[in-house]
Design a protein around this motif. Structure first.
Motif, mmCIF file in Angstrom:
data_model
loop_
_atom_site.group_PDB
_atom_site.id
_atom_site.type_symbol
_atom_site.label_atom_id
_atom_site.label_comp_id
_atom_site.label_asym_id
_atom_site.label_seq_id
_atom_site.Cartn_x
_atom_site.Cartn_y
_atom_site.Cartn_z
ATOM 1 N N GLN A 166 66.214 -2.203 -42.829
ATOM 2 C CA GLN A 166 66.459 -1.117 -43.981
ATOM 3 C C GLN A 166 66.269 -2.053 -45.208
ATOM 4 N N LYS A 167 65.369 -1.333 -45.878
ATOM 5 C CA LYS A 167 65.091 -1.792 -47.223
ATOM 6 C C LYS A 167 66.105 -1.471 -48.185
ATOM 7 N N GLU A 168 66.537 -2.332 -49.337
ATOM 8 C CA GLU A 168 67.442 -2.242 -50.252
ATOM 9 C C GLU A 168 67.229 -0.898 -50.869
ATOM 10 N N VAL A 169 66.074 -0.521 -51.330
ATOM 11 C CA VAL A 169 65.547 0.532 -52.188
ATOM 12 C C VAL A 169 64.458 1.234 -51.514
ATOM 13 N N GLU A 170 64.782 2.514 -51.376
ATOM 14 C CA GLU A 170 63.475 3.369 -50.887
ATOM 15 C C GLU A 170 63.064 4.369 -52.031
ATOM 16 N N GLN A 171 61.622 4.310 -51.979
ATOM 17 C CA GLN A 171 61.237 5.381 -52.973
ATOM 18 C C GLN A 171 59.842 5.904 -52.470
ATOM 19 N N ASP A 172 59.810 7.123 -52.169
ATOM 20 C CA ASP A 172 58.656 7.921 -51.906
ATOM 21 C C ASP A 172 57.241 7.509 -52.654
ATOM 22 N N PRO A 173 56.312 7.057 -52.056
ATOM 23 C CA PRO A 173 55.157 6.501 -52.784
ATOM 24 C C PRO A 173 54.197 7.511 -53.474
ATOM 25 N N GLY A 174 54.359 8.928 -52.986
ATOM 26 C CA GLY A 174 53.678 9.786 -53.348
ATOM 27 C C GLY A 174 52.274 9.826 -52.627
ATOM 28 N N PRO A 175 51.121 10.192 -53.462
ATOM 29 C CA PRO A 175 51.028 10.541 -54.903
ATOM 30 C C PRO A 175 51.624 11.948 -54.968
ATOM 31 N N LEU A 176 52.067 12.104 -56.185
ATOM 32 C CA LEU A 176 52.635 13.316 -56.700
ATOM 33 C C LEU A 176 51.538 14.120 -57.618
ATOM 34 N N SER A 177 51.141 15.171 -57.550
ATOM 35 C CA SER A 177 50.365 15.704 -58.621
ATOM 36 C C SER A 177 50.654 17.056 -58.913
ATOM 37 N N VAL A 178 50.813 17.294 -60.230
ATOM 38 C CA VAL A 178 51.382 18.526 -60.618
ATOM 39 C C VAL A 178 50.716 19.157 -61.722
ATOM 40 N N PRO A 179 50.881 20.318 -62.244
ATOM 41 C CA PRO A 179 50.070 20.907 -63.599
ATOM 42 C C PRO A 179 50.909 20.661 -64.636
ATOM 43 N N GLU A 180 50.455 20.552 -65.813
ATOM 44 C CA GLU A 180 50.828 20.209 -66.966
ATOM 45 C C GLU A 180 51.874 21.245 -67.328
ATOM 46 N N GLY A 181 53.075 20.677 -67.860
ATOM 47 C CA GLY A 181 54.191 21.776 -68.079
ATOM 48 C C GLY A 181 55.072 21.705 -67.021
ATOM 49 N N ALA A 182 54.858 21.193 -65.920
ATOM 50 C CA ALA A 182 55.744 21.381 -64.806
ATOM 51 C C ALA A 182 57.066 20.413 -64.868
ATOM 52 N N ILE A 183 57.993 20.712 -64.259
ATOM 53 C CA ILE A 183 59.172 19.784 -63.964
ATOM 54 C C ILE A 183 59.112 18.631 -62.729
ATOM 55 N N VAL A 184 59.024 17.615 -63.136
ATOM 56 C CA VAL A 184 58.940 16.408 -61.948
ATOM 57 C C VAL A 184 60.112 16.117 -61.686
ATOM 58 N N SER A 185 60.206 15.818 -60.364
ATOM 59 C CA SER A 185 61.556 15.081 -60.015
ATOM 60 C C SER A 185 61.145 13.771 -59.125
ATOM 61 N N LEU A 186 61.541 12.681 -59.363
ATOM 62 C CA LEU A 186 61.310 11.492 -58.875
ATOM 63 C C LEU A 186 62.621 11.022 -58.413
ATOM 64 N N ASN A 187 62.518 10.296 -57.021
ATOM 65 C CA ASN A 187 63.818 10.192 -56.482
ATOM 66 C C ASN A 187 63.912 8.692 -55.826
ATOM 67 N N CYS A 188 64.896 8.068 -55.802
ATOM 68 C CA CYS A 188 65.153 6.946 -54.803
ATOM 69 C C CYS A 188 66.556 6.887 -54.037
ATOM 70 N N THR A 189 66.567 6.137 -52.881
ATOM 71 C CA THR A 189 67.829 5.910 -52.275
ATOM 72 C C THR A 189 68.244 4.583 -52.187
ATOM 73 N N TYR A 190 69.362 4.199 -51.953
ATOM 74 C CA TYR A 190 69.462 2.753 -51.755
ATOM 75 C C TYR A 190 70.636 2.505 -50.806
ATOM 76 N N SER A 191 70.939 1.375 -50.337
ATOM 77 C CA SER A 191 71.766 1.296 -49.182
ATOM 78 C C SER A 191 73.054 0.444 -49.789
ATOM 79 N N ASN A 192 72.971 -0.525 -50.971
ATOM 80 C CA ASN A 192 73.780 -1.460 -51.268
ATOM 81 C C ASN A 192 74.816 -0.556 -52.271
ATOM 82 N N SER A 193 75.885 -0.312 -51.882
ATOM 83 C CA SER A 193 77.012 0.436 -52.705
ATOM 84 C C SER A 193 77.453 -0.627 -54.082
ATOM 85 N N ALA A 194 77.165 -1.895 -53.859
ATOM 86 C CA ALA A 194 77.454 -2.650 -55.033
ATOM 87 C C ALA A 194 76.677 -2.485 -56.514
#
Lengths: 110, 113
Positions: free
Chosen positions: A1-29
């Motif tokens: 399991q990778k330490e940090v996971e991030q969805d590579p997308g690609p993400l395409s949105v219209p101008e003015g939209a709200i964008v949400s980008l996310n990451c999960t991680y495994s190391n609680s430190a």
């Protein structure tokens, strides 16, 4: 399991939209969390950082950390074509070693 | 304010030729220094990091080496480039002894032909 996971997308949105980008991680430190913006063929530039849990707001950008879920987010309000870039999350607990997500490619369409 | 300089921005080198990429940091002293390679869709791969002059840690065994001849100078080298060395190389620095962010240079796009 990778330490940090991030969805590579690609993400395409219209101008003015709200964008949400996310990451999960495994190391609680992990306790220091960063978001970088990288334009094509350029180095990553620091966009926002947060220490431990909670929210941080800077203009149209909000960074959120949920340590209980090991989940961090970057929200972009009123997205602009100039926000089109790759967004990298990063985290550290030592300040010497950094762990990066693979980046999410975002395109904001005028 | 602190700045980081990395050069050249682009480089095309033949297979078997040597390589030297240089990075310097201004406005701070005794920083941690890093070399990363970035491949499309694979994120940042840490190649080397240094906590002081002459102190280099290698993260990935490969055809590359690094040196830190001065406090704020970090050099990435190769004696003989391979096709697989092509990529986007990034230098970065962070404050030693503090849990804080890393700052990146503008990168060098290396193409080995």
């Amino acid at each position: 399991q990778k330490e940090v996971e991030q969805d590579p997308g690609p993400l395409s949105v219209p101008e003015g939209a709200i964008v949400s980008l996310n990451c999960t991680y495994s190391n609680s430190a992990f306790q220091y969390f960063m978001w970088y913006r990288q334009y094509s063929r350029k180095g990553p530039e620091l966009l926002m950082y947060t220490y431990s849990s909670g929210n941080k707001e800077d203009g149209r950008f909000t960074a959120q950390v949920d340590k209980s879920s090991k989940y961090i987010s970057l929200f972009i309000r009123d997205s602009q074509p100039s926000d089109s870039a790759t967004y990298l999350c990063a985290m550290t607990w030592t300040g010497n070693q950094f762990y990066f997500g693979t980046g999410t490619s975002l395109t904001v369409i005028p | 304010s602190q700045t980081i300089h990395q050069w050249p921005a682009t480089l095309v080198q033949p297979v078997g030729s040597p390589l030297s990429l240089e990075c310097t940091v201004e406005g701070t002293s005794n920083p941690n220094l890093y070399w990363y390679r970035q491949a499309a869709g694979r994120g940042l791969q840490l190649l080397f990091y240094s906590v002081g002059i002459g102190q280099i840690s290698s993260e990935v065994p490969q055809n590359l080496s690094a040196s830190r001849p001065q406090d704020r100078q970090f050099i990435l080298s190769s004696k003989k480039l391979l096709l697989s060395d092509s990529g986007f190389y990034l230098c970065a620095w962070s404050v030693k002894g503090k849990i804080t962010e890393a700052f990146f240079g503008q990168g060098t796009r290396l193409t080995v032909v």
